[in-house]
Write a protein that holds these residues in place. Structure first.
Motif, short mmCIF file in Angstrom:
data_model
loop_
_atom_site.label_atom_id
_atom_site.label_comp_id
_atom_site.label_asym_id
_atom_site.label_seq_id
_atom_site.Cartn_x
_atom_site.Cartn_y
_atom_site.Cartn_z
N TYR A 252 0.82 -1.22 0.00
CA TYR A 252 0.00 0.00 0.00
C TYR A 252 0.85 1.27 0.00
O TYR A 252 0.68 2.15 -0.86
CB TYR A 252 -0.94 0.00 1.21
N PHE A 253 1.77 1.38 0.93
CA PHE A 253 2.59 2.60 1.00
C PHE A 253 3.63 2.64 -0.11
O PHE A 253 3.97 3.72 -0.60
CB PHE A 253 3.25 2.72 2.37
N ALA A 254 4.14 1.50 -0.51
CA ALA A 254 5.14 1.46 -1.57
C ALA A 254 4.57 1.94 -2.90
O ALA A 254 5.28 2.52 -3.73
CB ALA A 254 5.70 0.05 -1.72
N THR A 255 3.28 1.72 -3.12
CA THR A 255 2.65 2.10 -4.39
C THR A 255 1.76 3.33 -4.25
O THR A 255 1.11 3.73 -5.21
CB THR A 255 1.79 0.93 -4.93
N PHE A 256 1.74 3.95 -3.05
CA PHE A 256 0.83 5.07 -2.80
C PHE A 256 1.06 6.21 -3.77
O PHE A 256 0.13 6.70 -4.42
CB PHE A 256 1.02 5.56 -1.36
N THR A 257 2.31 6.66 -3.90
CA THR A 257 2.60 7.79 -4.77
C THR A 257 2.24 7.47 -6.22
O THR A 257 1.68 8.31 -6.93
CB THR A 257 4.08 8.17 -4.66
N GLN A 258 2.57 6.29 -6.65
CA GLN A 258 2.26 5.88 -8.01
C GLN A 258 0.75 5.94 -8.28
O GLN A 258 0.31 6.41 -9.33
CB GLN A 258 2.78 4.45 -8.24
N ARG A 259 -0.04 5.49 -7.31
CA ARG A 259 -1.49 5.46 -7.50
C ARG A 259 -2.10 6.85 -7.42
O ARG A 259 -3.08 7.14 -8.11
CB ARG A 259 -2.13 4.50 -6.49
N ILE A 260 -1.51 7.72 -6.60
CA ILE A 260 -1.97 9.11 -6.58
C ILE A 260 -1.65 9.77 -7.92
O ILE A 260 -2.49 10.48 -8.50
CB ILE A 260 -1.32 9.88 -5.42
N ARG A 261 -0.46 9.54 -8.44
CA ARG A 261 -0.06 10.17 -9.70
C ARG A 261 -0.83 9.63 -10.89
O ARG A 261 -0.88 10.28 -11.94
CB ARG A 261 1.45 10.01 -9.91
#
Length: 484
Positions: free
Chosen positions: A422-431
């Protein structure tokens, strides 16, 4: 001497002036135009320490993140039961049970627990939210062995002394009476009650009501504790200056003998959504401000639209430069601040936009609220969406700044069963959120013509202006109606 000094100075200038004409020295003139804000570069990659997952002999999962910069350890016991599982008629039981855990446990009374924790240079706290209850220990690593038994007593062996219950209950009742006289506190009780009603659990705050508090007994808390504070309903999170092997060994000693049967799965009660706009006014004579909340039933934490909603809310009211705050605070000066939020829980928590505004500007503020709530449903400029995505993405690292904040982030993952990455992909999913995504969720979840409008303020001053706006039928609500 003066003549000599002048000659030296002139010689120095003669030497320096040719040097100043050098292209290298004058290169600063080619620097970026400081009158234009530089564009931010890409955010640095967030490197998260690994989560090491273990299990105690009684089945309690243990999540460990090693951070060896500071010699402290944070230990959180997370119970997956909060006020959302309060029995009907006993709203506030989870909150009061958590509040009473450290008022006496094992062989110690409340003062002895506090003294023992202070002597170790540690802190020990208990709390409860809608979806979980917590016992948290923050301690120098050298004192962890002495502190864990105290934490285990508080979590597993509370005594719920009758005399302490009386004191804690009186404190709670006093705070509820004070809330009735404070518009800012009162609207926190009023808005959920008027959106969800008195029968739905989300219609009452986690602390419950005065009536329920007066009826709680030691037996009620013991029963809630025995049913919910059990290994199959719990998890332990450890962050700080300790190895996984050392942490598990110490936790096994403190918590390994803990037994109990898993509680029955609590159903999540669906809330009826509002279908027409309603306007409710609670009179607080001579109030210097009007407290405003506008919204309806929102979404659960499990919504697939989570990331798009984070971006949407950042634009609307989730940051200082949001539309609501720029309008009501910066442009018009009606409020110190205006905001919005999706309060996501296991069930669909509320969405609302809120502010405390000048009494004589209540109607004008409502006009601006609805102006922004309508405008957010229209296409949003790509640059505004990009700015919001940067804001959300760049805030992520603060969740990992301290052992305590890291433990809190892991607790969120645990309570809501979020994926391991979840946190590892958080920025990617926000972007990955697009302007079309933002408009889609805005049109679905922001429907001002169906919102509840709740205002707490001086009726004699604000009622005529609110009526003139023709927002919908206006109802005068008594304080007791939202506090009972």
């Amino acid at each position: 001497m003066k003549s000599l000094a002048s000659c030296v100075l002139l010689v120095g200038l003669c030497v320096a002036i040719p040097a100043l004409r050098s292209p290298d020295v004058w290169a600063w003139q080619q620097a970026p135009d400081r009158s234009v804000a530089p564009k931010p570069g890409p955010p640095p990659a967030l490197k998260l320490p690994p989560i090491q997952k273990r299990t105690l002999s009684n089945g309690v999962p243990v999540w460990i993140v090693e951070l060896h910069k500071v010699p402290v350890v944070h230990v959180s016991l997370v119970i997956k039961s909060g006020s959302g599982v309060d029995p009907r008629g006993k709203y506030g039981l989870a909150s009061l049970t958590a509040e009473m855990l450290d008022e006496g446990a094992g062989t110690r009374n409340a003062l002895q627990i506090a003294d023992a924790v202070d002597f170790l240079g540690a802190s020990l706290s208990t709390s409860s939210t809608s979806d979980a209850s917590y016992v948290e220990l923050h301690v120098p690593v050298a004192r962890l062995g002495d502190a864990l038994p105290i934490m285990a007593d508080v979590a597993l062996r509370p005594t719920f002394p009758e005399e302490e219950l009386k004191r804690v209950r009186e404190d709670l009742l006093t705070s509820l009476i004070q809330a009735e006289d404070d518009p800012e506190s009162l609207i926190q009780f009023a808005f959920p009650r008027l959106v969800y009603g008195s029968q739905h659990r989300y219609g009452t705050l986690t602390v419950g009501t005065a009536a329920s508090a007066k009826g709680f007994t030691v037996g009620d808390m013991r029963q809630f504790h025995s049913q919910n504070y059990v290994p199959a309903n719990a998890g332990l999170i450890v962050t700080g200056d300790i190895t996984a092997a050392n942490a598990v060994a110490r936790l096994e000693t403190a918590f390994g003998a803990w037994k109990g049967t898993a509680p029955a799965a609590a159903p999540i009660s669906a809330a009826a959504q509002l279908t027409t706009r309603q306007v409710d006014l609670i009179d607080k004579p001579d109030s210097a401000q009007s407290q405003i909340r506008i919204g309806w039933v929102g979404v659960p934490r499990s919504t697939p639209d989570y990331f798009a909603l984070r971006v949407l809310n950042t634009i609307l009211g989730g940051s200082f430069t949001s539309r609501l705050n720029q309008n009501l605070r910066e442009e018009h000066g009606y409020a110190y601040g205006a905001s919005s939020m999706f309060d996501m829980r296991r069930g669909a928590g509320p969405f609302y936009a809120a502010a405390g505004v000048q009494t004589d500007k209540t109607a004008e503020a409502l006009t601006e609220f609805f102006k922004e709530l309508e405008a957010i449903r229209k296409p949003i400029p790509p640059e505004e969406v990009e700015k919001a995505k940067n804001y959300v993405a760049l805030l992520l690292p603060r969740n990992f700044e301290t052992t305590e904040s890291l433990a809190g982030s892991l607790a969120t993952m645990f309570v809501y069963n979020l994926p391991a990455d979840y946190f590892a992909t958080f920025t990617q999913r926000i972007r990955a959120v697009t302007p079309a995504d933002v408009q889609r969720v805005a049109e679905r979840y922001i429907q001002p013509d169906k919102f509840a409008v709740v205002v707490v303020g001086d009726r004699k001053v604000i009622e005529p202006g609110i009526k003139a706006l023709n927002l919908g039928p206006l109802k005068i609500v008594d304080t007791t109606e939202v506090m009972k």
